[in-house]
Design an enzyme around this catalytic site. Structure first.
Site, PDB file in Angstrom:
ATOM      1  N   LYS A 164      -0.338 -10.569  -8.411  1.00  0.00           N
ATOM      2  CA  LYS A 164      -1.519  -9.938  -7.812  1.00  0.00           C
ATOM      3  C   LYS A 164      -2.759 -10.198  -8.667  1.00  0.00           C
ATOM      4  O   LYS A 164      -3.825 -10.541  -8.149  1.00  0.00           O
ATOM      5  CB  LYS A 164      -1.279  -8.431  -7.644  1.00  0.00           C
TER       6      LYS A 164
ATOM      7  N   GLN B 145       1.888   0.484  -8.357  1.00  0.00           N
ATOM      8  CA  GLN B 145       3.103  -0.289  -8.077  1.00  0.00           C
ATOM      9  C   GLN B 145       4.297   0.663  -7.987  1.00  0.00           C
ATOM     10  O   GLN B 145       4.557   1.441  -8.899  1.00  0.00           O
ATOM     11  CB  GLN B 145       3.309  -1.316  -9.208  1.00  0.00           C
TER      12      GLN B 145
ATOM     13  N   ASP C 114      -3.319  -0.366  -0.481  1.00  0.00           N
ATOM     14  CA  ASP C 114      -1.921  -0.531  -0.049  1.00  0.00           C
ATOM     15  C   ASP C 114      -1.673   0.187   1.286  1.00  0.00           C
ATOM     16  O   ASP C 114      -0.629   0.008   1.901  1.00  0.00           O
ATOM     17  CB  ASP C 114      -0.966   0.055  -1.107  1.00  0.00           C
TER      18      ASP C 114
END
Ligand code: NDP
Length: 306
Positions: free
Chosen positions: A52, A96, A119
């Site tokens: 990422k 994450q 997200d």
């Protein structure tokens, strides 16, 4: 011959389309900014985070990593998120997952400012998805919609079956297909006759996490198969069963001791209209859509483009 839906090609097109938007932001304001939070040591998550950050660097998106140790408390995590919420140079915050068991994951995800929820896991984003109003869309399903669009695969009026009902893939996938006017069926582990449901479908999205589970008899020959599953095979007999006629996969296993397979048995790809390979199908789209969500977040902050 089944058509291969190449996720790398679609990823490249998505990233290319972001470049002028990033340049425009850079010129008039500042480059978009993404903060990634990774708690503790988890080799698989570290690889994802590295990819990422690398994608950000390649595009000119400012990124920063926060790497608290595994013993961080929920309160300390909330404090970190609050500080990122308040930073004017950060447009997107990504935590994450999974978090260590002692951390209240729901509370942490709820604490992310919805305008930075790249997200799309916050209930605010979920509500926007359900209502089909502007907002962040979960990266993997949104990437699949871009792939269908790129290859001009008609969705409206088609029968779509989504196998899997997770909050991250299955449910948002079904909603996006529904909003694109497909007739959608969601299947799961309690579905009575999965094969017959799948056989009726023009588009099957497999998001189960079961190596090669959907065999050829699950599909009609006109089906478009989107294989989201990422499963690692580690024993030779399983690889033999799955890839008996694919010498390159057997060689790959002999070299690396592991090989990836999706939720669809590779033999099923030989008799369908089109399919996404594993790897190289859905996988590359997820990070591209994270970049897209980050750019969109920055644009919203500075003038409400959509
Ligand atoms: P989850 O484990 O959260 O969900 C799996 C779903 O599959 C559940 O809804 C489950 O049903 C269903 N399922 C499991 N077994 C069966 C079965 N035998 N018959 C029918 N349904 C079944 O997984 P995720 O959604 O997070 O991920 C799915 C796969 O996609 C994984 O392999 C994951 O690695 C991969 N993935 C890939 C991404 C990418 O970028 N390519 C991104 C995200 C995920 P039930 O609800 O009844 O238990």
């Amino acid at each position: 011959m089944s058509r291969i839906l190449d996720g790398k090609r679609v990823r490249d097109a998505i990233l290319e389309s972001l470049k002028p938007r990033i340049a425009a932001l850079d010129e008039t304001q500042r480059p978009p900014g993404l903060a990634v939070v990774l708690v503790g040591e988890n080799p698989a998550s570290e690889i994802y985070v590295r990819s990422k950050v690398k994608a950000c660097q390649d595009l000119g998106i400012a990124s920063e990593k926060h790497l608290p140790t595994a013993d961080i408390s929920t309160e300390e995590m909330l404090f970190l998120i609050q500080s990122l919420n308040q930073r004017p140079d950060i447009d997107g915050i990504l935590v994450q997952l999974p978090l260590p068991a002692h951390i209240d994951e729901t509370q942490v995800l709820l604490s992310i400012d919805p305008s930075k929820d790249v997200d799309a896991f916050h209930p605010y984003s979920v509500a926007a998805l359900v209502a089909n109003s502007p907002g962040f869309r979960p990266c993997t399903p949104a990437g699949i919609m871009r792939l269908l669009d790129h290859y001009q695969i008609p969705v409206a009026g088609k029968r779509a079956v989504v196998v899997g009902r997770s909050d991250i893939v299955g449910k948002p996938m079904a909603l996006l297909l529904l909003h694109a006017n497909a007739t959608v069926t969601i299947c799961h582990s309690k579905t009575a006759d999965l094969a017959s449901e799948c056989r009726k479908a023009d588009i099957v999205v497999a998001a189960m996490g079961r190596a090669g589970f959907l065999t050829q008899d699950f599909f009609n020959p006109e089906a478009v198969i989107i294989d989201v599953g990422i499963n690692r095979l580690r024993d030779r007999p399983a690889v033999d069963r799955m890839f008996s006629s694919d010498v390159s996969k057997l060689t790959e296993f002999d070299k690396k001791g592991t090989v990836l397979v999706g939720d669809v048995h590779p033999a099923a790809f030989q008799n369908c209209a089109a399919f996404t390979p594993v790897p190289g199908g859905v996988g590359p789209l997820t990070i591209a859509m994270l970049m897209s969500n980050t750019v969109w977040a920055a644009e919203q902050r500075y003038g409400g483009q959509s």
